[in-house]
Every structure is written in C-alpha cells, then in structure tokens.
Design a protein around this motif. Structure first.
Motif, short mmCIF file in Angstrom:
data_model
loop_
_atom_site.label_atom_id
_atom_site.label_comp_id
_atom_site.label_asym_id
_atom_site.label_seq_id
_atom_site.Cartn_x
_atom_site.Cartn_y
_atom_site.Cartn_z
N PRO A 175 0.83 -1.20 0.00
CA PRO A 175 0.00 0.00 0.00
C PRO A 175 0.87 1.25 0.00
N ARG A 177 1.86 4.83 1.19
CA ARG A 177 1.67 5.54 2.45
C ARG A 177 2.09 7.00 2.30
N HIS A 181 -1.11 8.92 7.00
CA HIS A 181 -1.42 7.60 7.52
C HIS A 181 -1.03 7.45 9.00
N PRO A 184 -4.76 7.65 11.35
CA PRO A 184 -5.76 6.95 10.55
C PRO A 184 -7.19 7.45 10.77
N THR A 188 -9.53 8.67 7.76
CA THR A 188 -10.81 8.03 7.48
C THR A 188 -11.94 9.05 7.46
N THR A 267 -6.14 2.99 -1.43
CA THR A 267 -5.83 2.47 -0.09
C THR A 267 -6.53 3.30 0.99
N ASP A 268 -6.52 4.62 0.82
CA ASP A 268 -7.17 5.49 1.79
C ASP A 268 -8.69 5.32 1.76
N ALA A 271 -9.67 2.05 3.41
CA ALA A 271 -9.55 2.09 4.88
C ALA A 271 -10.75 2.78 5.52
N GLU A 291 -5.97 -6.06 -0.66
CA GLU A 291 -5.88 -4.81 0.09
C GLU A 291 -6.95 -4.75 1.18
N HIS A 294 -5.83 -6.94 4.12
CA HIS A 294 -4.73 -6.26 4.81
C HIS A 294 -5.22 -5.08 5.63
N ALA A 295 -6.23 -4.37 5.10
CA ALA A 295 -6.74 -3.17 5.76
C ALA A 295 -7.81 -3.50 6.80
#
Length: 378
Positions: A175, A177, A181, A184, A188, A267-268, A271, A291, A294-295
């Motif tokens: 991912p 970064r 990050h 978080p 989010t 990725t963001d 999440a 992903e 993993h998230a």
C-alpha cells in the motif's frame, strides 16, 4: 539481504532480464515493480519494457531497473522496439497475454528463454474470445515456463498446451503511504466526508468499468439497499467504457451509488469503508481483495476464479450474478458487528499465509537459474 556479486558462479556476467508489461493491469504492474526491486538487490540487471505512463505510476527506474518505452500495441514498430530491447537479454519475462504475445513475436528466431506470468484471464466474448484462445495457444507453446497466479490459471495453461506450467508465488502489492497515515482516524474521516458518507455506511468497489466486473449486478443489489435507514453509499472507483451506461442507471433508478473515476488513493478510500465489494464474473489474485484483508475491511465477493483460494474463510462469498445474495450478504454484515470483527481477524490470518516479496523473488530466480545456467557435461 546480501546482494549477489556482478558475476554468476560460472564466471559469467550477471544475469540480464527483460520484464515486459502491457501496462493495463495494476496487479501485474505492481508485481513487476516489486520483482524488479528484489532482482536488482540480488545483482540481476533488469530492463522493464512498458508504456511510459506505467513507469510514471510505478517508478521502475526508482527500483533500480532501466525503463524502455514500448507502447501497448503489437504493431511492427512496437515489436521492433521490444526486439531491440531484448537483443542481449539472457531471459525475457512477460506479464499478461498481450505482453507475452508481443514477446513471442519479438523473440522469433532467437533462443532466448521466455517466462510468462498469467496474472489474470483475458476477458472476451464472441469472435474476440476465439482470437484470445489462439493468442494463448501461441504464447504457451513458445514459453519455456508459464507461471499462473492461481491454480485455475495453471490448469488453463496446461490445457492450452504449456509444456511447463507452475503456480506462481506473488506477494500482495504494497500500500502507498503518506504522512497522513500516521493519523488513521483523521484520514478516514476526511475520506468519508469527501465521498458524502458521513453518518451512513460506506461500501467500496474498485476496478475498470467493464462488463466482466459485474457492476450491473451491483447496481441491482443497490436497489435493495435504498430501503435501509440510513441507506449505504456505494462508491465505485474506476474508469471504463460502461461509465455512461452505469451513470444513466444510477440517475434513472435513484440508486445510492457514486462513480468517482480512477483514483490513486484507493488504499485510503478502502480504509474508510465499512465493507468492500467484489462482484466480478471472474478474478485471479484480486488486488482489491488483498488490500481489503490487509486493511481489515470486511469483504463480500463472488465465489469465482481464484477468489476462494485467495481469501479462504476470510470473506463472505456469493454466487456471481445473484444480486439478491449480494444484497443480503451486505445487509447481514452491516447489522452484525461481531461478524465483521470475525472477518477482520480472519483476514489478518489469511493475509499472513500469502507469499512474501522475498519468497516471490526467490521462486522467480530459481526458474531463471533453471533456464540460463549451463548444464553439466555427462
């Protein structure tokens, strides 16, 4: 990790490989970037032949590789450019069907070993499906080794005529970064506010807007979610030929769905999601699925292709094309926090079973050694 010397055990100069990409698949491009970095660290000279935009996105030169611009085309000029780039290669490694076919053309008349990795299946219908089968046959019969990222792809290569087909070790993409990050919760909240999902569940799907992605089924399911209070927001990140058709349906049926185009911050966005969605007709090693696990984002996916093998019991699997099953699975998850927590924990365990970058590079190097080291005299 200790880099190898610039010479092989046989006194020869270090191995020179050419990695060939079509540039249209995020999973294969991320894999080649990771693989190039690992090979260079072990003293292998790497040239990546790919469209210029692929190098801009994945920075192959930053991994220590040389980049040669080769358009995603099989016209004579592109094949000639690829042939020139492969002139003094010890081995060529092509990723995806179209890159592999161009490599076969470029290596015609040469004895350079060709390794092919199938990251996914080419999606085609009608007359084009017949052409795809012809291309697959031509490629696998000219490849020294075919690596498939799923058992289904390995079986397909064998049925098509591959003399040596093996399951590939493929590490999940790293991912991206940013300094954000480190906070978080703030990240989010920012993503949810931008998407308009404050105070309501957020469902994320990612992928090109193409027929095989199953977005028509996803929109069918979204009709059922309109009745929920609050209604979840479905966000689809991706671009493609179906955009106008999907947007018309969203507007005509007042569906709680947003098309946000191609994004580089997936990725963001993931999440920030409550649930990730993968409604495709067929997937190999889905980048989104990897992903999501993993998230620690619960995943609802179609039980097709390499998905069950990839996710194990760490996702809710539904039949492809069954919008009712997809809608019901999401509703159940949104109403069951304990189930979501269980899937998060299972996802972490499942992700720990996937190959590491070191294991991926080690497997590829062992294949390269088989094909390039001199055979002992008998």
């Amino acid at each position: 990790m200790t880099p190898v010397s610039s010479h092989s055990p046989h006194g020869q100069p270090s191995l020179r490989t050419v990695q060939v990409l079509g540039g249209g698949n995020a999973g294969s491009s991320a894999h080649v970037r990771s693989l190039s970095s690992g090979l260079v660290a072990r003293g292998v000279r790497v040239t990546v032949c790919a469209p210029l935009e692929a190098d801009h996105l994945y920075d192959f030169k930053g991994a220590g590789a040389e980049h040669v611009h080769v358009p995603r085309s099989s016209d004579p000029a592109s094949v000639a450019a690829l042939r020139a780039a492969c002139a003094d290669a010890d081995l060529v490694h092509a990723h995806g069907l179209h890159a592999s076919f161009r490599s076969v053309l470029a290596l015609s008349g040469r004895r350079t070993p060709l390794v092919v990795t199938w990251h996914d299946r080419a999606h085609a219908e009608g007359a084009r499906a017949h052409l795809v089968r012809l291309l697959e046959r031509r490629v696998v019969r000219n490849a020294s080794v075919v690596l498939g990222t799923t058992s289904a792809l390995v079986d397909r290569a064998r049925r098509t005529g591959a003399r040596d087909a093996r399951l590939a070790a493929v590490a999940p993409p790293r991912p991206r970064r940013t300094p954000e990050h480190d906070d978080p919760d703030r990240l989010t909240g920012k993503a949810r506010a931008e998407l308009g999902a404050t105070g309501r569940p957020l469902l994320i799907a990612v992928g090109a807007l193409e027929r095989h992605r199953g977005y028509d089924v996803l929109l069918d399911a979204a009709r059922a979610w309109r009745a929920l209070d609050p209604a979840p927001l479905v966000v689809i990140a991706g671009e493609g030929p179906l955009r106008a058709e999907l947007q018309r349906r969203i507007e005509d049926e007042a569906l709680p769905v947003r098309l946000i185009g191609r994004r580089d911050d997936v990725t963001d966005l993931l999440a920030a999601a409550d649930v990730a969605l993968l409604p495709s007709r067929w997937e190999a090693r889905s980048v989104l699925a990897q992903e999501a696990l993993h998230a620690r984002v619960p995943l609802v996916a179609t039980e097709t292709g390499g998905v069950p093998e990839l996710v194990g019991d760490a996702a809710e699997l539904v039949p492809y094309g069954d919008s009712g099953a997809l809608a019901d699975a999401v509703v159940r998850l949104l109403g069951d926090p304990a189930r979501r927590d269980l899937l998060r924990e299972r996802g972490v365990r499942q992700a720990a079973t996937w190959p590491t970058e070191d294991e991926t590079v080690a497997q590829v190097l062992s294949v390269y050694d088989e094909l390039t080291q001199p055979r002992p005299m008998i």
